[in-house]
Design an enzyme around this catalytic site. Structure first.
Site, PDB file in Angstrom:
ATOM      1  N   GLU A  44       0.865  -1.186   0.000  1.00  7.07           N
ATOM      2  CA  GLU A  44       0.000   0.000   0.000  1.00  7.07           C
ATOM      3  C   GLU A  44       0.895   1.227   0.000  1.00  7.07           C
ATOM      4  OE1 GLU A  44      -2.395   0.765   3.521  1.00  7.07           O
ATOM      5  OE2 GLU A  44      -3.571   2.302   2.486  1.00  7.07           O
ATOM      6  N   ASN A  96       9.469   7.781   0.169  1.00  2.00           N
ATOM      7  CA  ASN A  96       8.567   8.319  -0.851  1.00  2.00           C
ATOM      8  C   ASN A  96       8.259   7.265  -1.928  1.00  2.00           C
ATOM      9  OD1 ASN A  96       7.262   9.804  -2.847  1.00  2.00           O
ATOM     10  ND2 ASN A  96       8.548  11.605  -2.529  1.00  2.00           N
ATOM     11  N   ASP A 118      -3.667  11.629  -1.519  1.00  2.00           N
ATOM     12  CA  ASP A 118      -3.805  13.095  -1.527  1.00  2.00           C
ATOM     13  C   ASP A 118      -4.225  13.546  -2.930  1.00  2.00           C
ATOM     14  OD1 ASP A 118      -2.962  13.453   1.165  1.00  2.00           O
ATOM     15  OD2 ASP A 118      -0.904  13.106   0.537  1.00  2.00           O
ATOM     16  N   LYS A 122      -4.499  21.196  -7.669  1.00  2.00           N
ATOM     17  CA  LYS A 122      -4.049  22.190  -8.652  1.00  2.00           C
ATOM     18  C   LYS A 122      -3.370  21.506  -9.827  1.00  2.00           C
ATOM     19  CE  LYS A 122      -3.651  25.846  -5.303  1.00  2.00           C
ATOM     20  NZ  LYS A 122      -2.843  26.111  -4.105  1.00  2.00           N
ATOM     21  N   ASP A 154     -12.628   9.211  -1.876  1.00  2.00           N
ATOM     22  CA  ASP A 154     -13.900   9.937  -1.722  1.00  2.00           C
ATOM     23  C   ASP A 154     -13.895  11.153  -2.648  1.00  2.00           C
ATOM     24  OD1 ASP A 154     -11.738  11.073  -0.068  1.00  2.00           O
ATOM     25  OD2 ASP A 154     -13.227  12.645   0.245  1.00  2.00           O
ATOM     26  N   THR A 192     -10.364   1.995   5.630  1.00  2.00           N
ATOM     27  CA  THR A 192      -9.207   2.809   6.022  1.00  2.00           C
ATOM     28  C   THR A 192      -9.727   3.882   6.992  1.00  2.00           C
ATOM     29  OG1 THR A 192      -9.278   4.679   4.481  1.00  2.00           O
ATOM     30  CG2 THR A 192      -8.503   2.581   3.583  1.00  2.00           C
ATOM     31  N   GLU A 193      -8.811   4.607   7.625  1.00  2.00           N
ATOM     32  CA  GLU A 193      -9.232   5.681   8.535  1.00  2.00           C
ATOM     33  C   GLU A 193     -10.057   6.733   7.782  1.00  2.00           C
ATOM     34  OE1 GLU A 193      -6.038   4.488   8.805  1.00  2.00           O
ATOM     35  OE2 GLU A 193      -5.737   4.079  10.944  1.00  2.00           O
ATOM     36  N   TYR A 194      -9.545   7.148   6.607  1.00  2.00           N
ATOM     37  CA  TYR A 194     -10.251   8.181   5.841  1.00  2.00           C
ATOM     38  C   TYR A 194     -11.606   7.680   5.365  1.00  2.00           C
ATOM     39  CZ  TYR A 194      -6.936  12.017   5.485  1.00  2.00           C
ATOM     40  OH  TYR A 194      -6.152  13.103   5.768  1.00  2.00           O
ATOM     41  N   GLU A 195     -11.642   6.425   4.978  1.00  2.00           N
ATOM     42  CA  GLU A 195     -12.888   5.851   4.465  1.00  2.00           C
ATOM     43  C   GLU A 195     -13.977   5.877   5.536  1.00  2.00           C
ATOM     44  OE1 GLU A 195     -12.201   2.024   2.842  1.00  2.00           O
ATOM     45  OE2 GLU A 195     -14.240   1.808   2.110  1.00  2.00           O
TER      46      GLU A 195
HETATM   47  C1  LIG Z   1      -5.027  11.373   2.740  1.00  2.00           C
HETATM   48  S1  LIG Z   1      -3.931  10.293   3.549  1.00  2.00           S
HETATM   49  C2  LIG Z   1      -4.802   8.720   3.518  1.00  2.00           C
HETATM   50  C3  LIG Z   1      -4.258   7.738   4.506  1.00  2.00           C
HETATM   51  C4  LIG Z   1      -4.846   6.325   4.457  1.00  2.00           C
HETATM   52  N1  LIG Z   1      -4.494   5.654   3.218  1.00  2.00           N
HETATM   53  C5  LIG Z   1      -6.342   6.328   4.638  1.00  2.00           C
HETATM   54  O1  LIG Z   1      -7.063   6.029   3.682  1.00  2.00           O
HETATM   55  O2  LIG Z   1      -6.802   6.604   5.767  1.00  2.00           O
HETATM   56  C6  LIG Z   1      -2.691  10.061   2.294  1.00  2.00           C
HETATM   57  C7  LIG Z   1      -1.361   9.526   2.849  1.00  2.00           C
HETATM   58  O3  LIG Z   1      -0.504   9.228   1.775  1.00  2.00           O
HETATM   59  C8  LIG Z   1       0.811   9.650   2.098  1.00  2.00           C
HETATM   60  N2  LIG Z   1       1.509   9.870   0.819  1.00  2.00           N
HETATM   61  C9  LIG Z   1       1.193  10.768  -0.140  1.00  2.00           C
HETATM   62  N3  LIG Z   1       2.046  10.704  -1.170  1.00  2.00           N
HETATM   63  C10 LIG Z   1       2.934   9.713  -0.861  1.00  2.00           C
HETATM   64  C11 LIG Z   1       4.074   9.194  -1.505  1.00  2.00           C
HETATM   65  N4  LIG Z   1       4.478   9.667  -2.695  1.00  2.00           N
HETATM   66  N5  LIG Z   1       4.775   8.202  -0.883  1.00  2.00           N
HETATM   67  C12 LIG Z   1       4.392   7.734   0.324  1.00  2.00           C
HETATM   68  N6  LIG Z   1       3.322   8.212   1.000  1.00  2.00           N
HETATM   69  C13 LIG Z   1       2.605   9.182   0.416  1.00  2.00           C
HETATM   70  C14 LIG Z   1       0.604  10.908   2.911  1.00  2.00           C
HETATM   71  O4  LIG Z   1       1.725  11.211   3.713  1.00  2.00           O
HETATM   72  C15 LIG Z   1      -0.626  10.526   3.736  1.00  2.00           C
HETATM   73  O5  LIG Z   1      -0.269   9.901   4.947  1.00  2.00           O
END
Ligand SMILES: C[S@@+](CC[C@H](N)C(=O)[O-])C[C@H]1O[C@@H](n2cnc3c(N)ncnc32)[C@H](O)[C@@H]1O
Length: 212
Positions: A44, A96, A118, A122, A154, A192-195
């Site tokens: 993931e 990353n 995320d 933009k 979402d 997931t938490e966000y879901e």
């Molecule tokens: C909006 S949160 C969603 C978290 C989780 N997947 C959920 O659904 O609850 C997005 C997560 O992706 C991570 N993230 C974004 N771009 C990433 C990347 N290129 N590599 C690793 N993590 C990344 C962010 O730091 C953040 O913790």
């Protein structure tokens, strides 16, 4: 999602190299050595606080899982949970995901999950979206031939963008949901938490399952 700095996170990660890897390039092609059993590997990208990847590892002891997250604090939060449950089929990477093909060899991965990535709304931020073409080409490299990508969000804008991006890349759609939580497939869903947060507000959850 930006989390406030937690001074304990970095030292906790440094003290637990058996669960968290901060230089994943070193394990390229050798990830199975990090697990007691050699079995299909699912990753993931952007695991956040880790509810999804931990539940998946609990539900599926027949698979290995790696949660990738670039925020140290979020990785530290998942590590705390992993220290409690000690799942042998779960490893964490704090790095990353944009450099995925440096971390995994060709065909090393059986499936990729992107959950509530995320949106980077933009136009000039499009390259950071996890469904941008440069990410897709790396997914194609690391995935096995029959490997698949699962993407939930979402965010309608990101979902529409991703449909077009995957299609332009030549990916095949296995299934698309416009409201996952209203579908019978919700029985098999891992939240997931966000879901949890967005579905509780009545927002539809979009999902794509696709392969190359
Ligand atoms: C909006 S949160 C969603 C978290 C989780 N997947 C959920 O659904 O609850 C997005 C997560 O992706 C991570 N993230 C974004 N771009 C990433 C990347 N290129 N590599 C690793 N993590 C990344 C962010 O730091 C953040 O913790």
């Amino acid at each position: 999602m930006r989390l406030r700095n937690k001074p304990w996170a970095k030292p906790l990660i440094a003290a637990n190299p058996q669960w968290v890897i901060t230089s994943p390039n070193e394990y390229r092609g050798k990830w199975q050595d990090r697990f007691p059993r050699k079995q299909p590997l699912y990753i993931e990208i952007g695991m956040g606080k880790g509810r999804f990847i931990i539940e998946m590892a609990q539900k599926h002891p027949e698979f290995n899982f790696i949660g990738i997250e670039m925020q140290t604090v979020a990785t530290g939060i998942v590590l705390k949970k992993q220290l409690e449950v000690q799942l042998p089929n779960l490893q964490l990477i704090c790095a990353n995901g944009a450099n995925l093909s440096e971390y995994f060899a060709n065909s090393e991965v059986a499936g990729i999950y992107l959950n509530f990535s995320d949106p980077w709304p933009k136009k000039r931020q499009a390259k950071r979206r996890l469904t941008y073409k440069s990410f897709l080409s790396q997914y194609q490299q690391v995935l096995q031939v029959k490997g698949h990508l699962e993407f939930k969000t979402d965010n309608r804008g990101l979902f529409e963008y991703s449909l077009v991006s995957l299609n332009e890349y030549g990916m095949k759609f296995d299934k698309v949901w416009l409201d996952l939580h209203a579908s019978p497939d919700i029985e098999q869903n891992t939240m997931t938490e966000y879901e949890e947060k967005f579905s509780a507000k009545g927002q539809p959850i979009y999902k794509i399952e696709a392969h190359f």
